[in-house]
Scaffold this active site. Structure first.
Site, mmCIF file in Angstrom:
data_model
loop_
_atom_site.group_PDB
_atom_site.id
_atom_site.type_symbol
_atom_site.label_atom_id
_atom_site.label_comp_id
_atom_site.label_asym_id
_atom_site.label_seq_id
_atom_site.Cartn_x
_atom_site.Cartn_y
_atom_site.Cartn_z
ATOM 1 N N MET A 10 0.840 -1.215 0.000
ATOM 2 C CA MET A 10 0.000 0.000 0.000
ATOM 3 C C MET A 10 0.869 1.257 0.000
ATOM 4 S SD MET A 10 -2.725 -1.439 2.836
ATOM 5 C CE MET A 10 -1.411 -2.085 3.886
ATOM 6 N N GLN A 52 -11.210 2.565 0.342
ATOM 7 C CA GLN A 52 -10.958 3.925 0.831
ATOM 8 C C GLN A 52 -11.887 4.919 0.145
ATOM 9 O OE1 GLN A 52 -6.807 4.518 -0.102
ATOM 10 N NE2 GLN A 52 -6.086 3.707 1.844
ATOM 11 N N THR A 83 2.083 1.722 5.919
ATOM 12 C CA THR A 83 1.324 2.819 5.342
ATOM 13 C C THR A 83 0.813 3.684 6.480
ATOM 14 O OG1 THR A 83 -0.790 3.368 4.276
ATOM 15 C CG2 THR A 83 -0.618 1.196 5.225
ATOM 16 N N ASN A 84 0.725 4.984 6.248
ATOM 17 C CA ASN A 84 0.145 5.875 7.251
ATOM 18 C C ASN A 84 -1.376 5.808 7.251
ATOM 19 O OD1 ASN A 84 2.390 7.878 8.452
ATOM 20 N ND2 ASN A 84 2.907 7.439 6.327
ATOM 21 N N THR A 85 -1.971 5.914 6.059
ATOM 22 C CA THR A 85 -3.423 6.044 5.949
ATOM 23 C C THR A 85 -4.169 4.894 6.615
ATOM 24 O OG1 THR A 85 -3.256 7.317 3.896
ATOM 25 C CG2 THR A 85 -5.353 6.213 4.334
ATOM 26 N N CYS A 196 2.952 10.133 4.210
ATOM 27 C CA CYS A 196 2.554 9.064 3.298
ATOM 28 C C CYS A 196 3.849 8.349 2.975
ATOM 29 C CB CYS A 196 1.903 9.627 2.041
ATOM 30 S SG CYS A 196 1.643 8.390 0.740
ATOM 31 N N THR A 197 3.863 7.038 3.033
ATOM 32 C CA THR A 197 5.134 6.323 2.918
ATOM 33 C C THR A 197 5.758 6.417 1.537
ATOM 34 O OG1 THR A 197 3.860 4.262 2.600
ATOM 35 C CG2 THR A 197 4.683 4.731 4.821
ATOM 36 N N GLU A 198 5.008 6.931 0.538
ATOM 37 C CA GLU A 198 5.595 7.145 -0.795
ATOM 38 C C GLU A 198 6.283 8.501 -0.937
ATOM 39 O OE1 GLU A 198 3.280 3.768 -1.031
ATOM 40 O OE2 GLU A 198 2.391 5.725 -0.647
#
Length: 230
Positions: A10, A52, A83-85, A196-198
């Site tokens: 994710m 989501q 993932t943060n979300t 956000c991890t990206e």
């Protein structure tokens, strides 16, 4: 060494960075040919993103809870959600397992407090920036959180979902993030959470004049510390 259970995919772009960082950190601590003992379950992000968008967080939490249970049954000692979300559903995940979840916001707050900062900007998906499940967790550590204005939030969200999760790193998007960082700093932010991890794939620590907190790196390093604790 404890076995780390990673819930990834994710997106897989940032999950790759988790895997890379965790193994490098273990080797840095133990030397030789050591690497991490970990289990990675990579989900189909298209299904998660659909839930989501539909606001079906209940089903999303159920799905990740099932994944966490599989990791526990396979031998994981604790869970890292890459993932943060999706920490929005961490309580639902915790209902399914008896091992702990290493919360990304706790790890990030620890890094912020280590630099004695009290007000930070938050960049991430629309869900992370606009809902309180993440910012309230940071604020529980005595840190004020601010986010960009609405137009910037929309564009940041678009860049994440249309570019970064597909591994597309565009100079124009990097400059947009840098402008958002500049605006948050002008409003009093002493540092910026790359929530956000990206985002850490696009924005590096040297791309701003204030401390940047790359949540994927912070979380991965904290996972290793936890894995190596006696």
């Amino acid at each position: 060494m404890k076995t780390i259970g990673l819930i990834g995919g994710m997106s897989w772009e940032s999950s790759l960075e988790y895997y890379r960082t965790i193994n490098k950190e273990v080797n840095a601590h133990l030397g030789g040919l050591h690497s991490a003992e970990c289990l990675l379950y990579s989900v189909d992000f298209a299904e998660i993103e659909r839930l989501q968008s539909a606001g079906d967080w209940q089903r999303a939490g159920e799905m990740l809870g099932e994944v966490a249970l599989k990791l526990q049954q396979a031998g994981a000692d604790f869970i890292v959600i890459c993932t943060n979300t999706m920490h929005k559903v961490v309580s639902r995940i915790e209902e399914e397992i008896s091992i702990p979840v290493l919360h990304i916001a706790d790890s990030t707050a620890g890094a912020i407090k280590a630099q004695n900062l009290t007000k930070v900007g938050l960049l991430g998906t629309r869900y992370t920036m606009e809902q309180d499940f993440y910012s309230s967790h940071i604020e529980s550590h005595g840190i004020e959180v601010v986010v960009p204005e609405r137009q910037q939030r929309d564009e940041i969200n678009r860049i994440i979902f249309e570019e970064l999760v597909a591994g597309e790193l565009r100079q124009a998007s990097k400059e947009y993030f840098q402008q958002a960082i500049h605006d948050l700093v002008a409003g009093g932010a002493e540092g910026i959470i790359l929530g956000c991890t990206e985002i850490g794939l696009l924005i590096k620590l040297e791309d701003a004049d204030v401390p940047l907190f790359d949540t994927a790196q912070i979380h991965a390093v904290q996972a290793v510390k936890h894995a190596l604790e006696e």
